[in-house]
Design an enzyme around this catalytic site. Structure first.
Site, PDB file in Angstrom:
ATOM      1  N   LYS A 224       0.807  -1.235   0.000  1.00  0.00           N
ATOM      2  CA  LYS A 224       0.000   0.000   0.000  1.00  0.00           C
ATOM      3  C   LYS A 224       0.835   1.278   0.000  1.00  0.00           C
ATOM      4  CE  LYS A 224      -2.841  -2.337  -0.837  1.00  0.00           C
ATOM      5  NZ  LYS A 224      -3.439  -2.235  -2.158  1.00  0.00           N
TER       6      LYS A 224
ATOM      7  N   GLY B 252       2.155   2.397  -2.891  1.00  0.00           N
ATOM      8  CA  GLY B 252       2.169   2.941  -4.253  1.00  0.00           C
ATOM      9  C   GLY B 252       2.780   1.973  -5.264  1.00  0.00           C
TER      10      GLY B 252
ATOM     11  N   TYR C  71       6.599   8.149  -2.073  1.00  0.00           N
ATOM     12  CA  TYR C  71       5.312   8.363  -2.731  1.00  0.00           C
ATOM     13  C   TYR C  71       5.014   9.850  -2.780  1.00  0.00           C
ATOM     14  CZ  TYR C  71       0.158   7.847  -3.255  1.00  0.00           C
ATOM     15  OH  TYR C  71      -1.157   7.917  -3.667  1.00  0.00           O
TER      16      TYR C  71
ATOM     17  N   THR D 250       1.414  -0.153  -7.279  1.00  0.00           N
ATOM     18  CA  THR D 250       0.694  -0.144  -8.554  1.00  0.00           C
ATOM     19  C   THR D 250       1.165   1.023  -9.422  1.00  0.00           C
ATOM     20  OG1 THR D 250      -1.198  -0.943  -7.273  1.00  0.00           O
ATOM     21  CG2 THR D 250      -1.639  -0.214  -9.532  1.00  0.00           C
TER      22      THR D 250
ATOM     23  N   HIS E 139       7.334  -7.494  -2.119  1.00  0.00           N
ATOM     24  CA  HIS E 139       7.143  -6.924  -0.779  1.00  0.00           C
ATOM     25  C   HIS E 139       8.123  -7.560   0.220  1.00  0.00           C
ATOM     26  CE1 HIS E 139       3.604  -4.841  -2.037  1.00  0.00           C
ATOM     27  NE2 HIS E 139       2.808  -5.869  -2.058  1.00  0.00           N
TER      28      HIS E 139
ATOM     29  N   LYS F 263      -7.988   6.184  -3.630  1.00  0.00           N
ATOM     30  CA  LYS F 263      -8.061   7.651  -3.653  1.00  0.00           C
ATOM     31  C   LYS F 263      -6.784   8.270  -4.215  1.00  0.00           C
ATOM     32  CE  LYS F 263     -11.144   9.591  -0.199  1.00  0.00           C
ATOM     33  NZ  LYS F 263     -11.176  10.286   1.109  1.00  0.00           N
ATOM     34  N   GLY F 264      -5.656   7.655  -3.878  1.00  0.00           N
ATOM     35  CA  GLY F 264      -4.381   8.143  -4.405  1.00  0.00           C
ATOM     36  C   GLY F 264      -4.013   9.524  -3.907  1.00  0.00           C
TER      37      GLY F 264
HETATM   38  P1  A3P Z   1      -4.959   4.852  -1.165  1.00  0.00           P
HETATM   39  O1  A3P Z   1      -5.598   3.638  -0.550  1.00  0.00           O
HETATM   40  O2  A3P Z   1      -4.459   5.814  -0.126  1.00  0.00           O
HETATM   41  O3  A3P Z   1      -5.814   5.505  -2.179  1.00  0.00           O
HETATM   42  P2  A3P Z   1      -0.245  -0.385  -3.630  1.00  0.00           P
HETATM   43  O4  A3P Z   1      -0.204  -0.180  -5.106  1.00  0.00           O
HETATM   44  O5  A3P Z   1       1.114  -0.518  -3.019  1.00  0.00           O
HETATM   45  O6  A3P Z   1      -1.159  -1.495  -3.295  1.00  0.00           O
HETATM   46  O7  A3P Z   1      -0.786   0.955  -3.010  1.00  0.00           O
HETATM   47  C1  A3P Z   1      -2.110   1.354  -3.237  1.00  0.00           C
HETATM   48  C2  A3P Z   1      -2.210   2.810  -2.918  1.00  0.00           C
HETATM   49  O8  A3P Z   1      -1.596   3.568  -3.959  1.00  0.00           O
HETATM   50  C3  A3P Z   1      -3.658   3.260  -2.840  1.00  0.00           C
HETATM   51  O9  A3P Z   1      -3.659   4.354  -1.938  1.00  0.00           O
HETATM   52  C4  A3P Z   1      -3.884   3.697  -4.273  1.00  0.00           C
HETATM   53  O10 A3P Z   1      -5.002   4.536  -4.452  1.00  0.00           O
HETATM   54  C5  A3P Z   1      -2.577   4.412  -4.561  1.00  0.00           C
HETATM   55  N1  A3P Z   1      -2.322   4.532  -6.005  1.00  0.00           N
HETATM   56  C6  A3P Z   1      -2.503   3.595  -6.943  1.00  0.00           C
HETATM   57  N2  A3P Z   1      -2.206   4.085  -8.155  1.00  0.00           N
HETATM   58  C7  A3P Z   1      -1.834   5.369  -7.977  1.00  0.00           C
HETATM   59  C8  A3P Z   1      -1.419   6.409  -8.866  1.00  0.00           C
HETATM   60  N3  A3P Z   1      -1.356   6.232 -10.179  1.00  0.00           N
HETATM   61  N4  A3P Z   1      -1.084   7.593  -8.325  1.00  0.00           N
HETATM   62  C9  A3P Z   1      -1.161   7.804  -7.004  1.00  0.00           C
HETATM   63  N5  A3P Z   1      -1.551   6.860  -6.108  1.00  0.00           N
HETATM   64  C10 A3P Z   1      -1.892   5.651  -6.590  1.00  0.00           C
END
Ligand code: A3P
Length: 332
Positions: free
Chosen positions: A79, A81, A231, A83, A143, A302-303
């Site tokens: 979580k 970032g 991030y 993705t 991870h 939400k990002g």
């Molecule tokens: P939130 O839950 O705060 O929105 P991971 O990819 O490590 O699982 O992390 C997921 C988090 O990264 C989520 O945060 C997600 O919304 C955010 N995220 C995914 N894609 C993103 C992007 N393109 N830009 C910014 N944040 C992103």
């Protein structure tokens, strides 16, 4: 097997795991355990907390993965970032191959573009096929904590990009994600419970602070090998951050690319707004293993920076900040 973007699952109940293999079962019995977030328990394996399936992923990676000198490993705490950075690194490294108007990220989820090492390594054929498809430079994510990485990652010239995210937002993002994945027969999981476990270090791949500090120290000791990014900085100044990332990965933007604003194109393609608007990320499903799938939309919630304020009290926020100050002194 893991979590975030990865591998704990509805099907990964401890009982089922125990049936699989008596040796694994004996090993689990010998480990300390704590209440899990969505599985019944998390187990402490070599100082970190995992689901049983995630332990298996770490062990398989250690046994089977032979890193090559030009491989790139994106390492994150769940979580943080993953993705987003998968999309960024994939676009950055493949910018000579793909046009932005017909880019694979328009029709494939970021997790399809860069797999998790600890997932893909479990299926030898998929792993070999993937290696060939992205030859010569293999892009993988993980991870796995720094101290548990396969030995070949350290001994080869492969590079590691670690992404750190602010503690409170990591906790809140994990809590939301777990609720999405949670199994109906498990009791509800209030954020107060998540907070208590997280502070004790008990979360998937936790303790969060140990995960981050090990990679941070490695980046200080070996800056050519490990790049430590955040991030928040990528949010604040994506052009500067991406340019730094490109330099680290020996894919510096040339003058012509600067003129053509290629960095800006990558930032736009990988932005939260763009990725979350794509059909593949709204309706697609990521199959991490035959037993575990996650809808792509759960990776794009939400990002934002600072969403913790909507879920944690100021007091709990201060408590987390205090732990972070103590454990990551010098970093934050
Ligand atoms: P939130 O839950 O705060 O929105 P991971 O990819 O490590 O699982 O992390 C997921 C988090 O990264 C989520 O945060 C997600 O919304 C955010 N995220 C995914 N894609 C993103 C992007 N393109 N830009 C910014 N944040 C992103």
């Amino acid at each position: 097997m893991d979590m975030s973007s990865s591998h704990y699952s509805q099907c990964e109940h401890d009982d089922e795991y125990k049936k699989d293999d008596q040796n694994d079962s004996d090993m689990l019995t010998a480990l300390s355990k704590e209440k899990g977030w969505i599985t019944e328990y998390l187990y402490q394996y070599k100082s970190f907390w995992f689901t049983p399936a995630a332990i298996k992923g770490v062990q398989k990676a250690q046994q089977r993965f032979e890193a090559q000198s030009i491989d790139i490993l994106l390492a994150t705490f769940p979580k943080s970032g993953t993705t987003w950075f998968k999309a960024l690194i994939f676009s950055l490294m493949n910018r000579d191959r793909f046009d932005f108007s017909s880019h694979p990220l328009l029709t494939k989820g970021p997790h399809d573009c860069i797999p998790f090492l600890e997932s893909i390594i479990q299926d030898e054929t998929s792993y070999q096929d993937y290696r060939i498809s992205c030859s010569p430079r293999c892009l993988l994510a993980t991870h796995i904590p720094y101290s548990l990485l396969p030995a070949s990652v350290m001994s080869s010239g492969s590079k590691i990009v670690y992404v750190f995210r602010e503690t409170k937002d990591v906790l809140v993002s994990n809590w939301h994600y777990m609720k999405k994945l949670s199994v109906k027969d498990l009791p509800s999981f209030p954020i107060e419970d998540a907070f208590d476990l997280f502070c004790k270090g008990v979360s998937h791949y936790g303790p969060f602070w140990d995960h981050a500090s090990d990679y941070w120290k490695a980046s200080l000791e070996n800056p050519d090998k490990v790049l430590f990014l955040t991030y928040e900085n990528m949010k604040k100044d994506p052009i500067v951050c991406l340019t730094k990332l490109a330099k680290f990965l020996d894919k510096t933007f040339c003058l012509e690319e600067e003129r053509e604003e290629v960095v800006q194109e990558i930032v736009k393609l990988c932005s939260f707004e763009n990725l979350s608007s794509l059909e593949i990320n709204q309706t697609g499903v990521q199959h991490f293993s035959p037993q575990f799938s996650v809808e792509n939309r759960h990776f794009l919630r939400k990002g934002q920076v600072g969403d913790w304020r909507n879920h944690l009290t100021v007091e709990r926020g201060e408590q987390l900040d205090e732990i972070t100050r103590q454990k990551l002194c010098g970093l934050v």
